[in-house]
Design a protein around this motif. Structure first.
Motif, PDB file in Angstrom:
ATOM      1  N   LEU A   5       0.940  -1.239   0.041  1.00 23.48           N
ATOM      2  CA  LEU A   5       0.120  -0.032   0.025  1.00 23.48           C
ATOM      3  C   LEU A   5       0.844   1.039   0.023  1.00 23.48           C
ATOM      4  CD1 LEU A   5      -3.024  -0.811   2.399  1.00 23.48           C
ATOM      5  CD2 LEU A   5      -2.917  -0.895   0.206  1.00 23.48           C
ATOM      6  N   ARG A   6       1.838   1.155   0.832  1.00 24.93           N
ATOM      7  CA  ARG A   6       2.906   2.399   0.971  1.00 24.93           C
ATOM      8  C   ARG A   6       3.582   2.756  -0.624  1.00 24.93           C
ATOM      9  NH1 ARG A   6       3.258   4.253   5.950  1.00 24.93           N
ATOM     10  NH2 ARG A   6       3.387   2.588   7.585  1.00 24.93           N
ATOM     11  N   ASP A   7       3.891   1.590  -1.098  1.00 25.89           N
ATOM     12  CA  ASP A   7       4.402   1.905  -2.466  1.00 25.89           C
ATOM     13  C   ASP A   7       3.492   2.146  -3.677  1.00 25.89           C
ATOM     14  OD1 ASP A   7       6.836   0.751  -1.116  1.00 25.89           O
ATOM     15  OD2 ASP A   7       6.707  -1.314  -1.861  1.00 25.89           O
ATOM     16  N   SER A   8       2.284   2.050  -3.164  1.00 28.57           N
ATOM     17  CA  SER A   8       1.397   2.416  -4.353  1.00 28.57           C
ATOM     18  C   SER A   8       1.069   4.052  -4.387  1.00 28.57           C
ATOM     19  CB  SER A   8      -0.260   1.967  -4.021  1.00 28.57           C
ATOM     20  OG  SER A   8      -0.140   0.465  -4.088  1.00 28.57           O
ATOM     21  N   ARG A   9       1.783   4.673  -3.268  1.00 25.81           N
ATOM     22  CA  ARG A   9       1.845   5.984  -3.265  1.00 25.81           C
ATOM     23  C   ARG A   9       0.530   6.752  -3.633  1.00 25.81           C
ATOM     24  NH1 ARG A   9       6.785   8.091  -3.028  1.00 25.81           N
ATOM     25  NH2 ARG A   9       6.205  10.112  -3.932  1.00 25.81           N
ATOM     26  N   PHE A  10      -0.670   6.573  -2.772  1.00 30.75           N
ATOM     27  CA  PHE A  10      -2.033   7.023  -2.887  1.00 30.75           C
ATOM     28  C   PHE A  10      -2.177   8.426  -2.392  1.00 30.75           C
ATOM     29  CE2 PHE A  10      -2.739   2.320  -2.016  1.00 30.75           C
ATOM     30  CZ  PHE A  10      -3.401   2.098  -3.069  1.00 30.75           C
ATOM     31  N   ASP A  11      -2.920   9.310  -3.311  1.00 32.32           N
ATOM     32  CA  ASP A  11      -3.141  10.543  -3.022  1.00 32.32           C
ATOM     33  C   ASP A  11      -4.113  10.898  -1.835  1.00 32.32           C
ATOM     34  OD1 ASP A  11      -1.457  11.525  -5.080  1.00 32.32           O
ATOM     35  OD2 ASP A  11      -3.107  10.536  -6.444  1.00 32.32           O
ATOM     36  N   LEU A  12      -5.063  10.034  -1.393  1.00 34.74           N
ATOM     37  CA  LEU A  12      -5.709  10.010  -0.143  1.00 34.74           C
ATOM     38  C   LEU A  12      -6.455   8.675  -0.090  1.00 34.74           C
ATOM     39  CD1 LEU A  12      -9.069  10.313  -1.486  1.00 34.74           C
ATOM     40  CD2 LEU A  12      -8.098  12.463  -2.314  1.00 34.74           C
ATOM     41  N   VAL A  13      -7.262   8.830   1.088  1.00 29.93           N
ATOM     42  CA  VAL A  13      -8.102   7.579   1.441  1.00 29.93           C
ATOM     43  C   VAL A  13      -9.491   8.190   1.389  1.00 29.93           C
ATOM     44  CG1 VAL A  13      -8.838   6.144   3.151  1.00 29.93           C
ATOM     45  CG2 VAL A  13      -6.387   6.381   2.973  1.00 29.93           C
ATOM     46  N   LEU A  14     -10.525   7.392   0.479  1.00 28.90           N
ATOM     47  CA  LEU A  14     -12.115   7.890   0.615  1.00 28.90           C
ATOM     48  C   LEU A  14     -12.687   6.541   1.508  1.00 28.90           C
ATOM     49  CD1 LEU A  14     -14.472   9.109  -0.651  1.00 28.90           C
ATOM     50  CD2 LEU A  14     -14.351   7.875  -2.488  1.00 28.90           C
ATOM     51  N   THR A  15     -13.335   6.913   2.522  1.00 27.76           N
ATOM     52  CA  THR A  15     -13.842   5.841   3.285  1.00 27.76           C
ATOM     53  C   THR A  15     -15.161   6.371   3.585  1.00 27.76           C
ATOM     54  OG1 THR A  15     -13.619   4.212   5.121  1.00 27.76           O
ATOM     55  CG2 THR A  15     -13.063   6.459   5.246  1.00 27.76           C
ATOM     56  N   ASP A  16     -16.294   5.307   4.159  1.00 31.32           N
ATOM     57  CA  ASP A  16     -17.274   5.608   4.834  1.00 31.32           C
ATOM     58  C   ASP A  16     -17.100   5.260   6.271  1.00 31.32           C
ATOM     59  OD1 ASP A  16     -20.005   5.193   5.826  1.00 31.32           O
ATOM     60  OD2 ASP A  16     -20.824   4.704   3.993  1.00 31.32           O
ATOM     61  N   PRO A  17     -17.176   6.149   7.105  1.00 36.67           N
ATOM     62  CA  PRO A  17     -16.914   5.866   8.507  1.00 36.67           C
ATOM     63  C   PRO A  17     -17.777   5.317   9.416  1.00 36.67           C
ATOM     64  CG  PRO A  17     -17.612   8.283   8.091  1.00 36.67           C
ATOM     65  CD  PRO A  17     -17.532   7.787   6.991  1.00 36.67           C
ATOM     66  N   ALA A  18     -19.005   4.866   8.764  1.00 38.47           N
ATOM     67  CA  ALA A  18     -19.931   4.105   9.689  1.00 38.47           C
ATOM     68  C   ALA A  18     -19.297   2.844  10.381  1.00 38.47           C
ATOM     69  CB  ALA A  18     -21.186   3.655   8.416  1.00 38.47           C
ATOM     70  N   ILE A  19     -18.429   2.224   9.742  1.00 34.12           N
ATOM     71  CA  ILE A  19     -17.339   1.572  10.348  1.00 34.12           C
ATOM     72  C   ILE A  19     -16.159   1.983  10.065  1.00 34.12           C
ATOM     73  CG2 ILE A  19     -16.476  -0.882  10.275  1.00 34.12           C
ATOM     74  CD1 ILE A  19     -19.213  -1.239  11.081  1.00 34.12           C
ATOM     75  N   ALA A  20     -15.252   2.241  11.205  1.00 31.37           N
ATOM     76  CA  ALA A  20     -14.179   3.021  11.155  1.00 31.37           C
ATOM     77  C   ALA A  20     -12.757   2.548  10.868  1.00 31.37           C
ATOM     78  CB  ALA A  20     -14.108   3.766  12.651  1.00 31.37           C
ATOM     79  N   PRO A  21     -12.514   1.467  10.578  1.00 27.62           N
ATOM     80  CA  PRO A  21     -11.150   1.072   9.997  1.00 27.62           C
ATOM     81  C   PRO A  21     -10.437   1.705   8.911  1.00 27.62           C
ATOM     82  CG  PRO A  21     -12.457  -1.102  10.342  1.00 27.62           C
ATOM     83  CD  PRO A  21     -13.304   0.452  10.197  1.00 27.62           C
ATOM     84  N   GLY A  22     -11.262   2.348   8.170  1.00 27.50           N
ATOM     85  CA  GLY A  22     -10.813   3.126   6.858  1.00 27.50           C
ATOM     86  C   GLY A  22     -10.105   4.358   7.482  1.00 27.50           C
ATOM     87  N   VAL A  23     -10.700   4.846   8.542  1.00 29.43           N
ATOM     88  CA  VAL A  23     -10.113   6.028   9.027  1.00 29.43           C
ATOM     89  C   VAL A  23      -8.722   5.986   9.749  1.00 29.43           C
ATOM     90  CG1 VAL A  23     -10.938   8.115  11.035  1.00 29.43           C
ATOM     91  CG2 VAL A  23     -12.490   6.951   9.437  1.00 29.43           C
ATOM     92  N   ILE A  24      -8.945   4.802  10.380  1.00 25.56           N
ATOM     93  CA  ILE A  24      -7.569   4.420  11.188  1.00 25.56           C
ATOM     94  C   ILE A  24      -6.519   4.088  10.157  1.00 25.56           C
ATOM     95  CG2 ILE A  24      -6.567   2.714  12.799  1.00 25.56           C
ATOM     96  CD1 ILE A  24      -9.083   2.686  14.125  1.00 25.56           C
ATOM     97  N   LEU A  25      -6.660   3.434   9.142  1.00 26.41           N
ATOM     98  CA  LEU A  25      -5.841   3.146   8.227  1.00 26.41           C
ATOM     99  C   LEU A  25      -5.224   4.426   7.474  1.00 26.41           C
ATOM    100  CD1 LEU A  25      -4.380   1.018   6.473  1.00 26.41           C
ATOM    101  CD2 LEU A  25      -6.332   0.824   4.802  1.00 26.41           C
ATOM    102  N   ALA A  26      -6.099   5.515   7.288  1.00 25.67           N
ATOM    103  CA  ALA A  26      -5.605   6.682   6.794  1.00 25.67           C
ATOM    104  C   ALA A  26      -4.506   7.341   7.553  1.00 25.67           C
ATOM    105  CB  ALA A  26      -6.899   7.696   6.362  1.00 25.67           C
TER     106      ALA A  26
END
Length: 521
Positions: free
Chosen positions: A136-157
């Motif tokens: 994931l780090r090597d993919s050099r993402f510009d941002l994380v887009l997530t739905d925070p109804a379940i919050a793992p995406g927020v923590i991953l960002a």
């Protein structure tokens, strides 16, 4: 002398050689929530993909709705324990309890806790996998887009130190505004209260009680799950509310045509109805069926993606009511075929819901009150008979009922009230007139909600975040936010002259008293 068109020719050729203006496609890591939430996330992903952005979607190994293979995105799969079978069984038990007039509060709270715990454990295991995280780090993402109804995406960002965009209406345990914007309880109803923005004294008391209960649920059941995750994987720890407040942009799936007006903040962008579009022609068999209804029109019924079928008794009651209508009915129902079904009712496993609601023959939408369906009903101007089941559905329907565009029928009163309620919405022009008014207001916007959503996603990519739009309130201690320290200082400053005056008066009085006593002696 060279003519003006010839003089401009070199500039035109130069412009053509440079190519059309535009921006490079971004690289976006997407962490969706499954089920109906995925439906609106997918609509946004389709638009982002069409505009040239590369998408990577983190999905659960047991996902029913988010496929492993898709032309839209590359999938990263997280191992998640459990399956959807248990979830659907719980939903059926919950519907039965509502039918009997009570709600399984303890079981529902345990279900919420288990859902967050399962995802917390799954993300912790995923973060321990150095190979996947490095990928994931090597993919050099510009941002994380997530739905925070379940919050793992927020923590991953936070873990990947990436800008964060939320596709949101609900956060874990509450409505998103309560985490990010001022929410005066005097006129902002708390989720689950069933209240509007006009409350009398006792309703305000009820609203405060619900706020306390919702807050306790978050503090006791949900936040410890994510606090443990933060403590293990985020240097210095973190709490989920702070991470939400640090999000760059909140793409909020609502607007103030649907919701009650309330305070907001600059980085909340309202995109209610962004999934809606112009109606498309129906498949031939559906068009023939709809047209056969004549002047009576069509009733459309769907209870969303999570409830394919009602329990057998309720399905029979609904089928019997439909059979007595002069209208034709299209009913999304995956259960056993009810014996009371009439010739005027077409039962389907799937329906093009948007295209049916857009059809001029559609008179009423019988719905469970999910946000997606109600936003579509507003967009297409179709009044609603609502049968709320769980989550936010009752509160959603109350908003439309308050505006005279829907009638709410509790499941416990289905036997006595379904036919009367349906005929009321069909027969009274006020419901359709009010809903069409809401549709006109919703459509009267300078920019389409979808264009607004995409603009702000790209805005965050262009500027590496949007921290300048966050309000300072999140960084202030509670006593500073509410001005308690300032009030104490001002009170002290006001008290000093008053106390000084009291002391002087007492001294003068005492001195005078002593003189009087001396004279008397």
């Amino acid at each position: 002398m060279v003519s003006p068109p010839l003089a401009l020719l070199p500039l035109v050729l130069l412009a053509l050689s440079m190519g059309p203006p535009g921006c490079d496609g971004g690289n976006i890591l997407v962490f969706p929530v499954d089920g109906s939430h995925w439906i609106n996330m997918k609509v946004l992903l389709e638009e982002l993909h069409q505009r040239g952005h590369r998408l990577t979607v983190v999905r659960a190994s047991n996902s029913v709705y988010v496929p492993q293979s898709s032309p839209l995105y590359t999938a990263v799969t997280i191992d998640v324990a459990g399956g959807w079978e248990e979830f659907f069984e719980f939903i059926q038990e919950l519907i039965k309890s509502l039918r009997e007039g009570h709600f399984m509060h303890r079981e529902f709270a345990n279900f919420i806790y288990q859902a967050h715990s399962v995802w917390g454990a799954a993300l912790s295991k995923f973060l321990d996998d150095e190979e996947k995280i490095q990928s994931l780090r090597d993919s050099r993402f510009d941002l994380v887009l997530t739905d925070p109804a379940i919050a793992p995406g927020v923590i991953l960002a936070k873990y990947l130190d990436l800008p964060l965009v939320l596709n949101v209406r609900w956060i874990q345990g509450s409505e998103g505004h309560f985490a990010v914007a001022p929410s005066p309880l005097s006129y902002v109803p708390v989720p689950g209260s069933g209240l509007t923005d006009k409350m009398n004294f006792f309703q305000r008391v009820k609203n405060v009680v619900f706020y306390v209960l919702v807050t306790l649920q978050q503090k006791i059941l949900i936040e410890p799950v994510y606090s443990a995750l933060c403590k293990k994987h985020i240097r210095g720890g973190c709490d989920i509310n702070s991470l939400l407040q640090q999000a760059d942009i909140w793409l909020f799936r609502s607007d103030f045509i649907f919701d009650f007006p309330r305070p907001t903040v600059p980085n909340v962008i309202y995109i209610g109805g962004f999934q809606c579009r112009a109606g498309r022609p129906l498949p031939a068999h559906l068009e023939d069926f709809v047209q056969s209804a004549g002047e009576h029109g069509v009733v459309v019924m769907s209870l969303g993606s999570l409830v394919g079928a009602m329990p057998e008794r309720e399905a029979e009651e609904i089928a019997a009511v439909f059979a007595r209508l002069p209208q034709k009915v299209i009913w999304r129902h995956k259960g056993p075929r009810p014996s009371a079904l009439g010739n005027n009712t077409l039962v389907v496993d799937w329906m093009p819901q948007k295209d049916l609601l857009a059809h001029p023959q559609t008179k009423v939408f019988v719905a469970h009150g999910g946000t997606n369906g109600l936003q579509e009903a507003i967009f297409y101007g179709v009044p609603v008979l609502g049968i709320p089941l769980f989550f936010d559905q009752f509160d959603n329907l109350v908003r439309l009922e308050r505006r005279g565009a829907a009638k709410v029928l509790e499941l416990a009163h289905l036997s006595q009230g379904f036919e009367a309620g349906l005929k009321e919405v069909l027969g009274r022009d006020g419901y359709r007139r009010n809903m069409r008014r809401l549709s006109e207001l919703h459509r009267d916007q300078p920019v389409r909600p979808m264009d607004r959503a995409v603009f702000w996603v790209e805005y965050v990519m262009r500027h590496k975040g949007a921290r300048h739009l966050r309000i300072r309130a999140y960084e202030m201690p509670w006593y500073a936010y509410y001005g308690v320290d300032v009030a104490l200082l001002l009170a002290a400053l006001a008290a000093v002259p008053a106390l000084t005056a009291v002391v002087l008066v007492r001294l003068l009085c005492c001195k005078k008293t002593r003189k009087d006593k001396a004279k008397q002696q």
